[in-house]
Design an enzyme around this catalytic site. Structure first.
Site, PDB file in Angstrom:
ATOM      1  N   THR A 185      14.333   5.942  21.740  1.00  0.00           N
ATOM      2  CA  THR A 185      14.124   4.831  22.655  1.00  0.00           C
ATOM      3  C   THR A 185      12.828   4.135  22.277  1.00  0.00           C
ATOM      4  O   THR A 185      11.814   4.789  22.039  1.00  0.00           O
ATOM      5  CB  THR A 185      14.108   5.280  24.130  1.00  0.00           C
ATOM      6  N   GLU A 331      17.217   8.199  28.100  1.00  0.00           N
ATOM      7  CA  GLU A 331      16.854   9.562  28.506  1.00  0.00           C
ATOM      8  C   GLU A 331      17.909  10.189  29.421  1.00  0.00           C
ATOM      9  O   GLU A 331      17.854  11.371  29.743  1.00  0.00           O
ATOM     10  CB  GLU A 331      15.511   9.550  29.263  1.00  0.00           C
ATOM     11  N   LYS A 445      12.913  -7.292  28.734  1.00  0.00           N
ATOM     12  CA  LYS A 445      14.258  -6.931  28.277  1.00  0.00           C
ATOM     13  C   LYS A 445      15.077  -8.199  28.074  1.00  0.00           C
ATOM     14  O   LYS A 445      15.450  -8.864  29.015  1.00  0.00           O
ATOM     15  CB  LYS A 445      14.910  -6.000  29.298  1.00  0.00           C
ATOM     16  N   TRP A 450      14.841  -4.409  24.006  1.00  0.00           N
ATOM     17  CA  TRP A 450      13.452  -4.388  24.446  1.00  0.00           C
ATOM     18  C   TRP A 450      12.612  -5.340  23.596  1.00  0.00           C
ATOM     19  O   TRP A 450      12.755  -5.392  22.387  1.00  0.00           O
ATOM     20  CB  TRP A 450      12.854  -2.994  24.266  1.00  0.00           C
TER      21      TRP A 450
END
Ligand code: AMP
Length: 548
Positions: A185, A331, A445, A450
């Site tokens: 991530t 996650e 975002k 991102w």
């Protein structure tokens, strides 16, 4: 008293074994760089996945080795999801659209032994190859006829390797807590962080994701995952859909192309699909301008970023499609919450239903969720109180690869209380519908990707006439959010917003270049001298980007 039940392990390969036995003729349709419409059956898919397991062993890959994939959504990537994990290796999905430096970091950090890459990604691999520390070979996902010219050594053709193996292979059974997949991530500051999924977490996640109050997956459905397979398991669809025997339609590199998506939906009779809001916007724009319809599509699942109400209304009123919003994180495998009615809600007015769909949804069984105040005190589910959103459950990470797994440690996302701090701020109403109100993190975002505000600020600060700069995300009708740059110039300096944007184009990735620059005399700071982004967001809360 000990139970008297078999302790068979939850294995990714068990999905494939079940699917092949029960739905051998079900179809998987793909768009690839070398074929605009490839189709084959679950039977072929299972056979080729076994051949792939043998290819990996013949290349010298061992149990636990990380095998990187840089590929789009198609049947070969699906074979890697199953063949790599099923053989006991770790399928490490990598986003080919990341900055080359990030890809380089990720490959070296995960110590990938082999990379399986789409033809379209080969130029990037050639540029980075010299700095890969652990990679022993590159497998190009195509056949001999379409193999690109390359000066690199140890480059193999996927179809040739597969053809050299038969499918006489027995999937091994091992501890269900073994790693099956990995995804980095890049949402927070600093280097990307690796999330490591297990066979057990992935199986449980797929079961929950298939439930009627989640995606209601079934053998009777045709599902098109537009959410990329290089991002957090394509939301688990490649597992849940195969588990129940759905027909799968995979758009390959054509994910953002409204015309291709429309054609696939209509010709393959897709009734469930998933993607970030930007994808739905692209499809709607295409439909509006072409006057075409999408009769078969019943549900569009949207996640990754907040879905604007206007989009939900247009999809329903103009095309009869129900938008189902979901929320989650890398996650979290990623499923956390998803929209579904509770008894009686189907009688709500159209507007009330759309308001509900604009929230991020309710938790699926397996995910516990709470909102807490600054003192970690749990807040009520009244739709008003908002606080830091925390989660826990069997498909939620305990920490990042190579970092601390100790709850409360600085580099661990799990707090001392054993709950993962999502970095989101939310309300939860009496019916359990969660709504994200803000983010504790400052990343922007844009279209599901991102954008680091810090990268933009650093690039802007390198301009000789700029004294200080801050980047914040502001609402954008197409991309959900786009960066707005707020700048303080040096005394008496004169430069236009267009000139600053032109300057940044050389320094930043295309989608990180701010859409607009505004000027101010002073930026707000916190007591410790940090930029006060909260105050900036408040000041510019009504800001609108110029209409193109
Ligand atoms: P990622 O790990 O890249 O998938 O990003 C996870 C983050 O995306 C979450 O922590 C949220 O901030 C944001 N996010 C995901 N889904 C939604 C949604 N439906 N609405 C608003 N934000 C979302």
């Amino acid at each position: 008293m000990q139970a008297l039940m078999m302790n068979t392990q939850l294995m990714i390969s068990s999905i494939l074994v079940h699917a092949e036995k029960n739905y051998p003729d079900q179809e998987i349709v793909s768009v690839t760089a070398d074929n605009p419409r490839h189709r084959y059956s679950y039977r072929d898919f299972a056979k080729r996945s076994r051949q792939l397991a043998k290819v990996l062993e013949s290349l010298g890959a061992k149990f636990g080795d990380r095998i990187g994939t840089l590929a789009w959504n198609d049947y070969r990537h699906l074979e890697m999801y199953y063949g790599i994990s099923g053989a006991g290796m770790v399928c490490h999905m990598i986003n080919p659209k990341l900055f080359p430096e990030q890809i380089n970091y990720i490959v070296n950090h995960a110590e990938d032994k082999f990379l399986f890459v789409d033809v379209l990604v080969m130029p990037l691999i050639e540029a980075l190859h010299a700095s890969f520390e652990s990679v022993e070979g590159i497998v190009v996902l195509t056949d001999e006829a379409n193999m690109p010219q390359t000066s690199l050594d140890n480059v193999f053709c996927y179809e040739t390797l597969l053809a050299e193996q038969d499918d006489d292979y027995q999937w091994p059974e091992f501890d269900e807590n073994t790693a099956c997949g990995m995804c980095y991530t890049s949402g927070t500051t600093g280097n990307p962080k690796g999330v490591v999924y297990s066979h057990r977490s992935t199986l449980l996640h797929a079961l929950a994701g298939a439930l009627p109050d989640a995606t209601n997956a079934s053998n009777l459905k045709t599902c098109m995952p537009i959410v990329p397979m290089f991002h957090v398991n394509a939301w688990g669809i490649p597992y849940a859909s195969i588990m129940v025997g759905s027909k799968l339609v995979m758009p390959g590199p054509k994910m953002a192309d409204g015309e291709t998506l429309h054609d696939l939906i209509e010709s393959e009779q897709v009734n469930f699909s998933s993607g970030v809001p930007t994808i739905w916007m692209a499809l709607l724009d295409y439909l509006d301008s072409s006057g075409k319809k999408i009769e078969s599509l019943e549900t569009a699942c949207s996640g990754g970023a907040a879905c604007p109400k206007g989009l939900i209304t247009r999809l329903k009123n103009d095309y009869g499609v129900d938008l189902m919003q979901g929320w989650g994180m890398t996650e979290m495998s990623p499923l956390g919450t998803v929209f579904s009615f509770k008894k009686g809600m189907e009688n709500l007015t159209e507007e009330e239903q759309i308001n509900l769909r604009a929230k991020q949804g309710r938790t699926v069984f397996g995910v516990e969720l709470k909102i807490v105040d600054d003192n970690n005190k749990e807040l009520p589910w009244d739709g008003v109180a908002f606080g830091a959103l925390k989660v826990r459950g069997p498909w939620i990470a305990t920490g990042y690869y190579g970092m601390s797994q100790e709850p409360g440690a600085a580099d661990c996302p799990v707090d001392k209380d054993g709950w993962l701090n999502t970095g989101d701020v939310a309300t939860v109403d009496e019916n359990g519908f969660m709504q994200i109100t803000d983010r504790t993190k400052d990343v922007i975002k844009s279209g599901g990707e991102w954008v680091s505000s810090i990268d933009i600020e650093n690039a802007a600060a390198s301009h000789e006439l700029i004294a200080e700069a801050a980047a914040i995300g502001r609402f954008h009708p197409k991309w959900t959010e786009r960066p707005l740059l707020i700048v303080v110039l040096n005394k008496d300096a004169k430069v236009t917003s267009g000139e600053i944007i032109a300057y940044l184009k050389d320094k930043l990735h295309k989608w990180s270049v701010p859409d607009d620059v505004v000027f101010t005399d002073e930026l707000p700071h916190t007591a410790t001298g940090k930029l006060n982004k909260l105050a900036l967001r408040e000041t510019y809360k009504d800001y609108q980007f110029p209409i193109e």
